[in-house]
Design an enzyme around this catalytic site. Sequence first.
Site, short mmCIF file in Angstrom:
data_model
loop_
_atom_site.label_atom_id
_atom_site.label_comp_id
_atom_site.label_asym_id
_atom_site.label_seq_id
_atom_site.Cartn_x
_atom_site.Cartn_y
_atom_site.Cartn_z
N ASP A 152 0.83 -1.21 0.00
CA ASP A 152 0.00 0.00 0.00
C ASP A 152 0.87 1.26 0.00
O ASP A 152 1.96 1.26 -0.58
CB ASP A 152 -0.92 -0.07 1.24
CG ASP A 152 -2.26 0.62 1.01
OD1 ASP A 152 -2.25 1.85 0.81
OD2 ASP A 152 -3.30 -0.05 1.03
N HIS A 226 -3.75 6.14 3.42
CA HIS A 226 -4.40 4.93 2.89
C HIS A 226 -3.83 3.65 3.50
O HIS A 226 -4.56 2.79 3.99
CB HIS A 226 -4.25 4.94 1.37
CG HIS A 226 -5.08 3.95 0.64
ND1 HIS A 226 -4.66 2.67 0.40
CD2 HIS A 226 -6.30 4.06 0.06
CE1 HIS A 226 -5.60 2.03 -0.29
NE2 HIS A 226 -6.60 2.86 -0.52
N SER A 552 -11.09 -0.52 -1.16
CA SER A 552 -9.81 -0.51 -0.45
C SER A 552 -10.01 -0.80 1.03
O SER A 552 -9.11 -1.29 1.69
CB SER A 552 -9.14 0.86 -0.57
OG SER A 552 -8.43 0.98 -1.76
#
Length: 775
Positions: A152, A226, A552
């Site tokens: 990620d 994220h 996600s």
Amino acid sequence: MMFPTLFFMLMAVMGATTSSYATVERQIYVVHMDRTKISSLDHSPGDTRKWHEAVMDTITELSAQDDEEEQEATAPQLLYVYENAITGFAANLSTKQVELLRNVDGFVSATPDDMFSLHTTHSPKFLGLQNGKGLWNGSKLASADIVIGVVDTGIWPEHPSFSQDASMPPVPSRWKGACEKGTKFLPSNCNKKLIGARAFFKGYEAVAGRVNETVDYRSARDSQGHGTHTASTAAGAFVDDASLFGMAKGSASGMMYSARIAAYKVCWLTGCVGSDILAAVDQAVADGVDVLSLSMGSFSRPYYSDIIAIASFGAVQHGIFVSCSAGNSGPSESTVANVAPWIMTVAASYLDRSFPTTVKLGNGLAFKGASLYSGKPTSMLPLVYGDSSGSKGVEYCIDGSLSPDIVRGKIVVCERRLGSRTGKGEQVKLAGGAGMLLVNAEDQGEELFADPHLLPATSLGAKAAKAIKDYVSSDKKPTASIDFEGTVYGYPAPVTAAFSSRGPNPIAPDVIKPDVTAPGMNILAAWPPTVSPTRLKSDKRSVEFNIISGTSMSCPHVSGLAALLKSVHRDWSPSAIKSALMTTAYMLNNKFTPIKDAAAGGGSSSSSDLATPFAFGSGHVNPERASDPGLIYDIGTEDYLNYLCSLNYTSSQMALVARRSFTCPLQPGDLNYPSFALLFDNGAQNITLTYKRTVTNVGAPRARYVVVVKEPEGVSVRVEPKVLKFNKLGQKLSYKVTFVAAVGRKTTSNAYSFGSLVWLFDKYAVTSPIAVTWQ
Ligand SMILES: *[C@@H]1O[C@H](CO)[C@@H](O)[C@H](O)[C@H]1NC(C)=O
Ligand SMILES: *[C@@H]1O[C@H](CO)[C@@H](O)[C@H](O)[C@H]1NC(C)=O
Ligand SMILES: *[C@@H]1O[C@H](CO)[C@@H](O)[C@H](O)[C@H]1NC(C)=O
Ligand SMILES: *[C@@H]1O[C@H](CO)[C@@H](O)[C@H](O)[C@H]1NC(C)=O
Ligand SMILES: *[C@@H]1O[C@H](CO)[C@@H](O)[C@H](O)[C@H]1NC(C)=O
């Protein structure tokens, strides 16, 4: 060129970013080699670098002889050597050097590097995980040592979600990972919880230039949020009193709160590059992760040209479970990404929690919306919808489109499309507006994103949007007010998120994708203190947890659940874990009615407001049931290769995935997938498809399973035998299903029809959806 994207809904920019590389003499290629050819030459197994360097030297010499140009004589720069998930390397090569490489024995393929762009705490409870019980039995969990690799944007190592529990055992000696030094990242940033942190940027820097260290960290440290969010969703430790501005308050934790985390940073400010993703997965396999979580992707393409599919296959061969997000391109049909059958493809759905708002109009109508705005409600204020100012893009409230003279002191209606949702609010605020109604277009249905707006603002569904526009255009002095109600539980859930990418599978229509759905809407998880909750520059707020949405967010839920299942079933293969999660998934919501689709008619795969297997696959994951599924559909790596043969892949395409030459068996067997997808010509008569499946008994030693079929409209289904009698654990029994397209099915009927096949015994209901595409 494709930039894989993180499937991340906070940002406006979604889907694939296409970038054109400058036409240069040299560019980065990912080169696949035949592993068997290398090992026959290599004297030190496990170290193919020398062999690759020798290959490089040879082609450098050859190209120098061939060509006087000095540039050609430069040795290709070897970026990465891959030896675990795939075999090959990434290098800066001229076209001539690529040509020379083709003559090297063992060469399989060379493809220019790709760039990809980026695609809670109530969720454990919603998923039925209970402290001290079942899968969350602390004493059992403590002894299981599971490592989840998260590929990620990196991680914020100081976050309390990644702090080590004093009782955590030492890092197991099998772990070969490392905590790499880099910008603001030291080996001492790792602990017994965060046991690995690596950064991969050679491919990225070759394409986008050196990582800009004023805005990003040239290390595993997360500058975007994220990766911190996804890692904590999969395996974050318990943090009490977590919330965003007091909302979604509770004790936050990942799905397997006791698992260890290894962060592999491959996504940088402008995207993630294929050669870096491959290098990360290759390294993760060598490091010894048990589960890999990839919340990213691009559009679907054949498996032999899909970097994530190829890398995942290598990981699955090593017994690693791979979970990927399905994408955020719904509700349009055939948008699902990461569809290789060995990947767990995860759709996104709502929890039973919302952050409701009430919008009242001057004409007395009222509508429900959602928002994470943390301030006071507004009074009744004048309402304006762009058209009146005449400026371009004003109905979307795009940057600089709003005129302060028109919007000052008013509530502004903004269309959700084009641009970031909170960015529109920022524009309204900059122009002096007092509030914003962020409204859906018709095809966005009743999807309600809760966002931490900078001013009083709320999202509203398509029905409300229509009523509001009618009101504004018919009333001389329209007014509205917004009230914020905080956190409310008990909504009908799950509901499939409209944005969640849909099937049918665009690559291989004989496998239903996505596989399952999991929470992905308005999920609370860890966030770096340096990144504002809206990620807008003008937002100066710092938060410890943030609420964001996307596939996600659903993907790491399943990564964590797979880790939990692995902790109680050490001997299960990745496909067995996948089968258990699929055949025990449910299709009814918490009110015992079929799961609905927030797109509600916006998606054409469903004419009603009910979600179908092309939205949620086998259904919503149910971890406690998955830990005792009764039967499993197991699939070995050889079975996957036979399956690719049945798709008529050429031998070189096969070699890309298999990493060796592969001869297809004469009679390709059916893939032992836990669900059924059929393709029939519309108007077909008497067309028969027969599939074979094999189930392994993992429930009761002596068991008598009886089949129950719900036939899809237009298809009759015959199962042979109808009863499976087991007398020991581990026993495998096969059955055949014959599907016959009904005579005279009308071509005017739906393009899809759905059914199911269930094996019932005692408490077990081993369920597989059947999805028929009429073409
Ligand atoms: C937790 O696991 C331990 C060890 O396997 C077992 O003895 C105990 O009964 C389990 N507790 C619960 C509540 O399931
Ligand atoms: C690749 O080669 C070209 C030409 O020699 C060079 O300009 C470029 O910087 C190289 N890229 C990398 C990542 O080494
Ligand atoms: C790095 O980012 C900063 C802030 O956006 C910008 O001012 C600067 O020009 C960038 N540097 C490079 C080399 O692009
Ligand atoms: C593969 O090729 C065979 C023989 O040409 C054909 O019958 C079959 O339909 C093809 N399968 C696919 C999936 O294209
Ligand atoms: C369909 O197949 C059945 C059994 O093989 C046969 O009896 C019937 O006549 C066929 N119908 C058509 C329309 O071909």
